[in-house]
Design a protein around this motif. Structure first.
Motif, PDB file in Angstrom:
ATOM      1  N   ARG A   1      -0.704   9.179  -1.865  1.00 39.44           N
ATOM      2  CA  ARG A   1       0.278  10.249  -2.067  1.00 39.44           C
ATOM      3  C   ARG A   1       1.252   9.886  -3.178  1.00 39.44           C
ATOM      4  NH1 ARG A   1       3.305  11.654   3.097  1.00 39.44           N
ATOM      5  NH2 ARG A   1       1.942  10.434   4.421  1.00 39.44           N
ATOM      6  N   LEU A   2       1.631   8.608  -3.208  1.00 43.26           N
ATOM      7  CA  LEU A   2       2.542   8.138  -4.246  1.00 43.26           C
ATOM      8  C   LEU A   2       1.900   8.269  -5.632  1.00 43.26           C
ATOM      9  CD1 LEU A   2       5.305   6.850  -4.685  1.00 43.26           C
ATOM     10  CD2 LEU A   2       4.281   4.624  -4.201  1.00 43.26           C
ATOM     11  N   GLY A   3       0.573   8.245  -5.649  1.00 37.94           N
ATOM     12  CA  GLY A   3      -0.135   8.366  -6.926  1.00 37.94           C
ATOM     13  C   GLY A   3      -0.114   9.771  -7.493  1.00 37.94           C
ATOM     14  N   LEU A   4       0.039  10.779  -6.619  1.00 41.17           N
ATOM     15  CA  LEU A   4      -0.035  12.172  -7.094  1.00 41.17           C
ATOM     16  C   LEU A   4       0.963  12.487  -8.201  1.00 41.17           C
ATOM     17  CD1 LEU A   4      -0.718  14.076  -3.752  1.00 41.17           C
ATOM     18  CD2 LEU A   4      -2.286  13.817  -5.685  1.00 41.17           C
ATOM     19  N   PRO A   5       2.252  12.180  -8.034  1.00 44.16           N
ATOM     20  CA  PRO A   5       3.183  12.532  -9.109  1.00 44.16           C
ATOM     21  C   PRO A   5       2.950  11.722 -10.380  1.00 44.16           C
ATOM     22  CG  PRO A   5       4.361  11.452  -7.311  1.00 44.16           C
ATOM     23  CD  PRO A   5       2.953  11.655  -6.856  1.00 44.16           C
ATOM     24  N   LEU A   6       2.268  10.602 -10.277  1.00 40.79           N
ATOM     25  CA  LEU A   6       2.028   9.783 -11.471  1.00 40.79           C
ATOM     26  C   LEU A   6       1.032  10.442 -12.414  1.00 40.79           C
ATOM     27  CD1 LEU A   6       1.822   6.210  -9.891  1.00 40.79           C
ATOM     28  CD2 LEU A   6       3.819   7.554 -10.489  1.00 40.79           C
ATOM     29  N   LEU A   7       0.334  11.473 -11.906  1.00 42.34           N
ATOM     30  CA  LEU A   7      -0.654  12.165 -12.732  1.00 42.34           C
ATOM     31  C   LEU A   7       0.014  13.117 -13.714  1.00 42.34           C
ATOM     32  CD1 LEU A   7      -3.235  13.114  -9.970  1.00 42.34           C
ATOM     33  CD2 LEU A   7      -3.485  11.313 -11.659  1.00 42.34           C
ATOM     34  N   TYR A   8       1.245  13.485 -13.426  1.00 44.33           N
ATOM     35  CA  TYR A   8       1.838  14.567 -14.238  1.00 44.33           C
ATOM     36  C   TYR A   8       2.787  14.035 -15.299  1.00 44.33           C
ATOM     37  CZ  TYR A   8      -0.409  17.465 -10.876  1.00 44.33           C
ATOM     38  OH  TYR A   8      -1.373  18.045 -10.110  1.00 44.33           O
TER      39      TYR A   8
END
Ligand SMILES: Nc1ncnc2c1ncn2[C@@H]1O[C@H](COP(=O)(O)OP(=O)(O)OP(=O)(O)O)[C@@H](O)[C@H]1O
Ligand SMILES: [Mg+2]
Length: 150
Positions: free
Chosen positions: A143-150
């Motif tokens: 889940r912590l990785g999700l915002p790192l995609l943007y």
């Protein structure tokens, strides 16, 4: 988004990782299951243009992944969160987000702090804000990785 694989084959020397695969993936959730070595990671790498198929064609929203320019275009419309994506386990959750936000060019401290608050809420990790990433569960780390995609 629509992903099409047409007669896709991928060989690594003598090993045929994927043979003549035809697949249509439309909007919604699609789960790809298979035993170890079935070719899942190979397929994912081809979908994001990290590996070229030996033969066959891959289309993402009608764009064929057969030229550098097209691969660049597709990279703007696709996101890929692998199992391991280089988090720093010794950082706390908020520090991790802060670090990646700085890498993305968010220089203003106040705005970055506000951004991190929003992201923590979006991924539901508000109560883990001051906890070390190394102590998160696998799913929380994803889940912590999700915002790192943007
Ligand atoms: N770079 C490579 N060079 C040679 N062979 C490779 C390479 N990458 C993958 N392979 C081989 O291709 C086959 C498919 O591997 P792949 O990693 O795609 O499987 P997978 O479905 O992701 O497996 P797992 O569930 O274990 O992650 C395996 O036989 C593997 O050894
Ligand atoms: Mg794999």
């Amino acid at each position: 988004m629509n992903i099409s694989l047409r007669n896709v084959t991928k060989r690594f020397g003598q090993v045929t990782a994927i043979q003549d695969l035809n697949l249509e993936i439309g909007t919604g959730v699609f789960a790809l299951l298979g035993p170890n070595g079935a070719g899942k990671t190979t397929m994912m790498k081809m979908l994001v243009g990290l590996l070229a198929p030996t033969s066959g064609q891959i289309l993402v929203d009608g764009i064929s992944l057969d030229s550098k320019q097209n691969i660049e275009k597709v990279r703007h419309i696709i996101n890929y969160l692998p199992q391991e994506f280089g988090l720093y386990p010794s950082l706390k959750v908020a520090e991790e987000l802060d670090y990646f936000a700085q890498l993305r060019g968010h220089q203003d401290f106040k705005r970055r702090t506000a951004l991190i608050e929003r992201l923590l809420n979006v991924v539901g990790l508000q109560e883990k804000k001051y906890v070390k990433v190394s102590t998160l569960s696998g799913g929380m780390r994803q889940r912590l990785g999700l915002p790192l995609l943007y």
